[in-house]
Design an enzyme around this catalytic site. Structure first.
Site, PDB file in Angstrom:
ATOM      1  N   GLY A   7      45.101  76.630  90.156  1.00 14.67           N
ATOM      2  CA  GLY A   7      44.301  76.437  91.363  1.00 14.67           C
ATOM      3  C   GLY A   7      45.183  76.022  92.520  1.00 14.67           C
ATOM      4  N   SER A   8      44.614  75.226  93.413  1.00 10.94           N
ATOM      5  CA  SER A   8      45.341  74.907  94.646  1.00 10.94           C
ATOM      6  C   SER A   8      46.367  73.786  94.434  1.00 10.94           C
ATOM      7  CB  SER A   8      44.358  74.521  95.744  1.00 10.94           C
ATOM      8  OG  SER A   8      43.680  73.340  95.387  1.00 10.94           O
ATOM      9  N   GLU A  24      49.054  78.712 102.730  1.00  8.04           N
ATOM     10  CA  GLU A  24      48.627  79.897 101.990  1.00  8.04           C
ATOM     11  C   GLU A  24      47.288  80.407 102.539  1.00  8.04           C
ATOM     12  OE1 GLU A  24      47.380  79.077  98.013  1.00  8.04           O
ATOM     13  OE2 GLU A  24      48.029  81.042  97.314  1.00  8.04           O
ATOM     14  N   LYS A  31      37.231  73.966  81.290  1.00 10.30           N
ATOM     15  CA  LYS A  31      36.259  74.011  82.383  1.00 10.30           C
ATOM     16  C   LYS A  31      36.545  75.276  83.182  1.00 10.30           C
ATOM     17  CE  LYS A  31      36.321  72.508  86.556  1.00 10.30           C
ATOM     18  NZ  LYS A  31      35.724  73.694  87.203  1.00 10.30           N
ATOM     19  N   TRP A  37      38.577  80.794  89.970  1.00 11.42           N
ATOM     20  CA  TRP A  37      37.588  81.848  90.170  1.00 11.42           C
ATOM     21  C   TRP A  37      38.202  83.177  90.574  1.00 11.42           C
ATOM     22  CZ3 TRP A  37      38.761  83.200  95.038  1.00 11.42           C
ATOM     23  CH2 TRP A  37      39.241  82.207  95.900  1.00 11.42           C
ATOM     24  N   ASN A  38      39.491  83.204  90.966  1.00 12.81           N
ATOM     25  CA  ASN A  38      39.980  84.459  91.569  1.00 12.81           C
ATOM     26  C   ASN A  38      40.247  85.552  90.533  1.00 12.81           C
ATOM     27  OD1 ASN A  38      42.234  83.052  90.642  1.00 12.81           O
ATOM     28  ND2 ASN A  38      43.561  83.858  92.256  1.00 12.81           N
ATOM     29  N   GLU A  45      49.768  76.091  87.384  1.00 10.62           N
ATOM     30  CA  GLU A  45      49.963  77.376  88.082  1.00 10.62           C
ATOM     31  C   GLU A  45      49.275  77.225  89.425  1.00 10.62           C
ATOM     32  OE1 GLU A  45      51.514  80.126  87.307  1.00 10.62           O
ATOM     33  OE2 GLU A  45      52.085  79.551  85.284  1.00 10.62           O
ATOM     34  N   LEU A  46      50.046  76.948  90.480  1.00 13.12           N
ATOM     35  CA  LEU A  46      49.419  76.567  91.747  1.00 13.12           C
ATOM     36  C   LEU A  46      49.607  77.645  92.810  1.00 13.12           C
ATOM     37  CD1 LEU A  46      50.405  72.803  91.580  1.00 13.12           C
ATOM     38  CD2 LEU A  46      48.423  73.961  90.610  1.00 13.12           C
ATOM     39  N   PRO A 104      35.492  78.281  86.188  1.00 10.77           N
ATOM     40  CA  PRO A 104      35.166  78.175  87.607  1.00 10.77           C
ATOM     41  C   PRO A 104      33.654  78.305  87.837  1.00 10.77           C
ATOM     42  CG  PRO A 104      35.993  80.361  87.106  1.00 10.77           C
ATOM     43  CD  PRO A 104      35.987  79.614  85.810  1.00 10.77           C
ATOM     44  N   GLU A 130      53.305  81.112  82.288  1.00  9.55           N
ATOM     45  CA  GLU A 130      52.327  81.723  81.382  1.00  9.55           C
ATOM     46  C   GLU A 130      52.842  83.130  81.068  1.00  9.55           C
ATOM     47  OE1 GLU A 130      48.615  81.091  83.570  1.00  9.55           O
ATOM     48  OE2 GLU A 130      48.287  79.283  82.374  1.00  9.55           O
ATOM     49  N   CYS A 190      47.105  84.519  94.034  1.00 15.89           N
ATOM     50  CA  CYS A 190      48.157  83.530  94.311  1.00 15.89           C
ATOM     51  C   CYS A 190      49.494  84.207  94.622  1.00 15.89           C
ATOM     52  CB  CYS A 190      48.293  82.549  93.161  1.00 15.89           C
ATOM     53  SG  CYS A 190      48.554  83.344  91.589  1.00 15.89           S
TER      54      CYS A 190
HETATM   55  P1  NAD Z   1      39.826  74.267  96.047  1.00 11.06           P
HETATM   56  O1  NAD Z   1      41.091  73.486  96.105  1.00 11.06           O
HETATM   57  O2  NAD Z   1      38.595  73.684  96.632  1.00 11.06           O
HETATM   58  O3  NAD Z   1      39.476  74.639  94.529  1.00 11.06           O
HETATM   59  C1  NAD Z   1      40.355  75.370  93.725  1.00 11.06           C
HETATM   60  C2  NAD Z   1      39.825  75.313  92.286  1.00 11.06           C
HETATM   61  O4  NAD Z   1      40.044  74.017  91.771  1.00 11.06           O
HETATM   62  C3  NAD Z   1      38.313  75.561  92.161  1.00 11.06           C
HETATM   63  O5  NAD Z   1      38.071  76.383  91.036  1.00 11.06           O
HETATM   64  C4  NAD Z   1      37.726  74.179  91.955  1.00 11.06           C
HETATM   65  O6  NAD Z   1      36.575  74.209  91.138  1.00 11.06           O
HETATM   66  C5  NAD Z   1      38.850  73.469  91.246  1.00 11.06           C
HETATM   67  N1  NAD Z   1      38.864  72.036  91.518  1.00 11.06           N
HETATM   68  C6  NAD Z   1      38.725  71.434  92.721  1.00 11.06           C
HETATM   69  N2  NAD Z   1      38.816  70.087  92.595  1.00 11.06           N
HETATM   70  C7  NAD Z   1      39.007  69.848  91.271  1.00 11.06           C
HETATM   71  C8  NAD Z   1      39.189  68.661  90.503  1.00 11.06           C
HETATM   72  N3  NAD Z   1      39.203  67.432  91.063  1.00 11.06           N
HETATM   73  N4  NAD Z   1      39.349  68.785  89.168  1.00 11.06           N
HETATM   74  C9  NAD Z   1      39.358  70.008  88.576  1.00 11.06           C
HETATM   75  N5  NAD Z   1      39.209  71.153  89.249  1.00 11.06           N
HETATM   76  C10 NAD Z   1      39.045  71.087  90.580  1.00 11.06           C
HETATM   77  O7  NAD Z   1      40.140  75.633  96.759  1.00 11.06           O
HETATM   78  P2  NAD Z   1      39.289  76.954  96.924  1.00 11.06           P
HETATM   79  O8  NAD Z   1      38.971  77.156  98.362  1.00 11.06           O
HETATM   80  O9  NAD Z   1      38.203  77.094  95.916  1.00 11.06           O
HETATM   81  O10 NAD Z   1      40.423  77.965  96.511  1.00 11.06           O
HETATM   82  C11 NAD Z   1      41.484  78.275  97.388  1.00 11.06           C
HETATM   83  C12 NAD Z   1      42.761  77.624  97.012  1.00 11.06           C
HETATM   84  O11 NAD Z   1      42.852  77.577  95.609  1.00 11.06           O
HETATM   85  C13 NAD Z   1      43.911  78.455  97.491  1.00 11.06           C
HETATM   86  O12 NAD Z   1      44.592  77.777  98.510  1.00 11.06           O
HETATM   87  C14 NAD Z   1      44.791  78.690  96.305  1.00 11.06           C
HETATM   88  O13 NAD Z   1      46.020  78.041  96.444  1.00 11.06           O
HETATM   89  C15 NAD Z   1      44.096  78.044  95.176  1.00 11.06           C
HETATM   90  N6  NAD Z   1      43.925  78.932  94.039  1.00 11.06           N
HETATM   91  C16 NAD Z   1      45.029  79.296  93.381  1.00 11.06           C
HETATM   92  C17 NAD Z   1      44.913  80.115  92.279  1.00 11.06           C
HETATM   93  C18 NAD Z   1      46.132  80.522  91.501  1.00 11.06           C
HETATM   94  O14 NAD Z   1      46.069  81.494  90.792  1.00 11.06           O
HETATM   95  N7  NAD Z   1      47.235  79.776  91.572  1.00 11.06           N
HETATM   96  C19 NAD Z   1      43.671  80.559  91.885  1.00 11.06           C
HETATM   97  C20 NAD Z   1      42.556  80.173  92.606  1.00 11.06           C
HETATM   98  C21 NAD Z   1      42.687  79.335  93.681  1.00 11.06           C
END
Ligand code: NAD
Length: 475
Positions: free
Chosen positions: A227-228, A380, A174, A150-151, A249-250, A176, A457, A283
């Protein structure tokens, strides 16, 4: 007007029509913006079958055809940038100017992929027997399951999709659920650019349900996630159990090293402005500050002055420089890091808490005097927090910078070539920025090492994760 949101399966946009829906809210006001239809199990299977069917043709498409679609996507993204950006600001919260920049950067990624996909070369290998011909070709890996965050809801999705499609793969994406308008708009860009049905499919729902369904399907050959770290490790383990390739890309926790000989005020100003970008939900946001003792006080003072001047507000208000955090989870996460830093002796020089009201606004926060054991120095923050500490010498700061499991971006400010060379060699990071920020251009690879991920990427590397290598030998 906020757009109506759809699933996109086999070239058709599908609205709720009896499906479960999720209400999408403006993070600055909590006002309901629209409803997002969730995919049923049948929808997911339909998307997988469409992607599988389309792959049989798309894998054989000429690079010129793929290039033409991607170029058109870039053009359309530029034409629609203002409307797409406005909706991003509504459901994500970032200031409009940042959202426009994100859409234009996404257009550049599509254009870069359009150029590079015509140069997916193989090679001829000199044979031992002159009658043998042997060569190496690179083929699309197959159907990709992609998960974008989502960011940067347009930028992160676009990078995955153009790499997969440019390589000749097909995709079930999928997006956000927190901030869905950009991926909905992205599907419309590809649709209107003439992408054949089934090459790109977009689904929404409960993330864990969808990722399990897609990753465990024998149709999917590749998994790409941004994501995370914990979610990335979970998805990579699931993919590993089925021997599927991954691109990850974490998260990061980017160290900033400011040396005594740097242009301190300039560095502080650049870094403070970068810190509040997307409210720190980036990130590669600068997130652990190490400043050499002699210039520490000057740096803290200049940095705090800029932070104190930041105007927070709804992203559609022209004067806003920083919007809200995207959801309530982030507010809680950021607040708990501040409280921990306070308990460990940190002094909050600016900010420190959320603003009153319904929106998810968290004041940009500067914390000094905290030890390296504070959680914010190890986890983070993904929010507008700047913990600033002192260091004495180069070896010490390198050891501290490399002490966390992340290895995404890093920042160095020095005018000494010797220092910058030693630090660039020594930092455990996928990206090192010296005296400026120069990442995220499509022509440069973007990615991390250690827990921050697998693969790049952008750059000339953009297709690597979406191609398999095949050797052919003939006599
Ligand atoms: P979160 O871990 O709850 O979710 C992160 C993302 O992963 C969300 O979009 C969520 O929908 C998705 N997600 C969660 N569980 C999933 C699963 N089992 N299968 C598929 N997708 C899933 O964290 P948050 O509070 O929404 O976001 C903050 C954290 O996310 C930060 O600590 C950061 O590291 C990470 N993040 C990183 C980036 C990046 O560009 N690397 C981008 C966005 C978020």
């Amino acid at each position: 007007m906020y757009p109506s949101l759809s699933l996109y399966i086999n070239g058709r946009f599908l609205s709720a029509e009896g499906r479960e829906v999720q209400t999408i809210r403006d993070p600055a006001t909590q006002e309901a913006l629209g409803e997002l239809p969730w995919a049923t199990g049948e929808d997911l299977d339909a998307a997988l079958l469409a992607a599988d069917h389309a792959f049989q043709t798309w894998r054989c498409s000429s690079p010129m055809e793929r290039s033409a679609v991607l170029r058109r996507v870039g053009e359309l993204a530029r034409e629609r940038a203002n409307d797409i950006a406005r909706a991003i600001t509504q459901d994500n919260g970032k200031p409009l100017a940042e959202a426009v920049a994100e859409v234009l950067n996404s257009a550049e990624h599509a254009e870069w992929a359009a150029e590079e996909c015509r140069r997916i070369y193989g090679r001829v290998v000199p044979p031992r027997n002159p009658l043998v011909r042997q060569w190496v070709v690179r083929e699309p890996v197959g159907v990709c399951a992609a998960f974008s965050p989502w960011n940067f809801p347009m930028g992160q999705a676009m990078k995955k999709v153009v790499a997969a499609i440019g390589a000749g793969c097909t995709v079930v994406l999928k997006g956000p659920e927190e901030s869905p308008s950009a991926v909905d708009a992205l599907a419309r860009l590809f649709h209107d650019a003439g992408l054949p049905p089934g090459v790109l499919n977009v689904v929404w729902g409960v993330p864990s349900t969808i990722s399990k369904h897609l990753i465990e399907s024998p149709i999917v050959r590749k998994v790409s996630f941004t994501g995370s770290v914990p979610v990335g490790k979970h998805l990579a383990a699931m993919a590993g159990a089925h021997m599927k390739r991954v691109s990850m890309e974490l998260g990061g926790h980017s160290p900033v090293l400011v040396f005594d000989d740097a242009d301190v005020e300039q560095a502080a100003t650049l870094l403070a402005r970068f810190k509040v970008r997307n409210a720190g939900q980036v990130c590669v946001s600068p997130s652990r500050f190490y400043v050499q003792s002699r210039v520490y006080d000057r740096f803290v003072s200049a940095f705090t002055e800029v932070i104190n001047s930041v105007t927070m507000g709804h992203g559609l208000q022209p004067e806003s420089q920083m919007g809200p955090l995207v959801h309530a989870r982030r507010l809680e996460a950021v607040q708990s890091l501040v409280e921990d830093a306070r308990r460990q002796g940190g002094e909050v020089l600016s900010g420190g808490g959320r603003l009153p009201g319904a929106g998810h606004f968290f004041a940009p926060t500067v914390i000094t005097g905290l030890p390296d054991t504070a959680r914010v120095m190890n986890e983070e923050p993904f929010g507008p927090l700047a913990p600033i500490t002192r260091f004495t010498d180069l070896e010490e700061v390198l050891r501290r910078a490399n002490s966390v499991p992340f290895g995404l971006a890093s920042y160095v400010f020095t005018h000494s070539i010797q220092t910058s060379t030693r630090v660039a060699n020594g930092l455990e990071a996928g990206m090192v920025n010296i005296n400026h920020f120069g990442m995220a251009h499509p022509e440069l690879p973007f990615g991390g090492i250690k827990d921050s991920g697998i693969g790049s990427e952008g750059g000339t590397e953009l297709f690597d994760g979406y191609l398999a290598t095949k050797m052919i030998t003939q006599i």
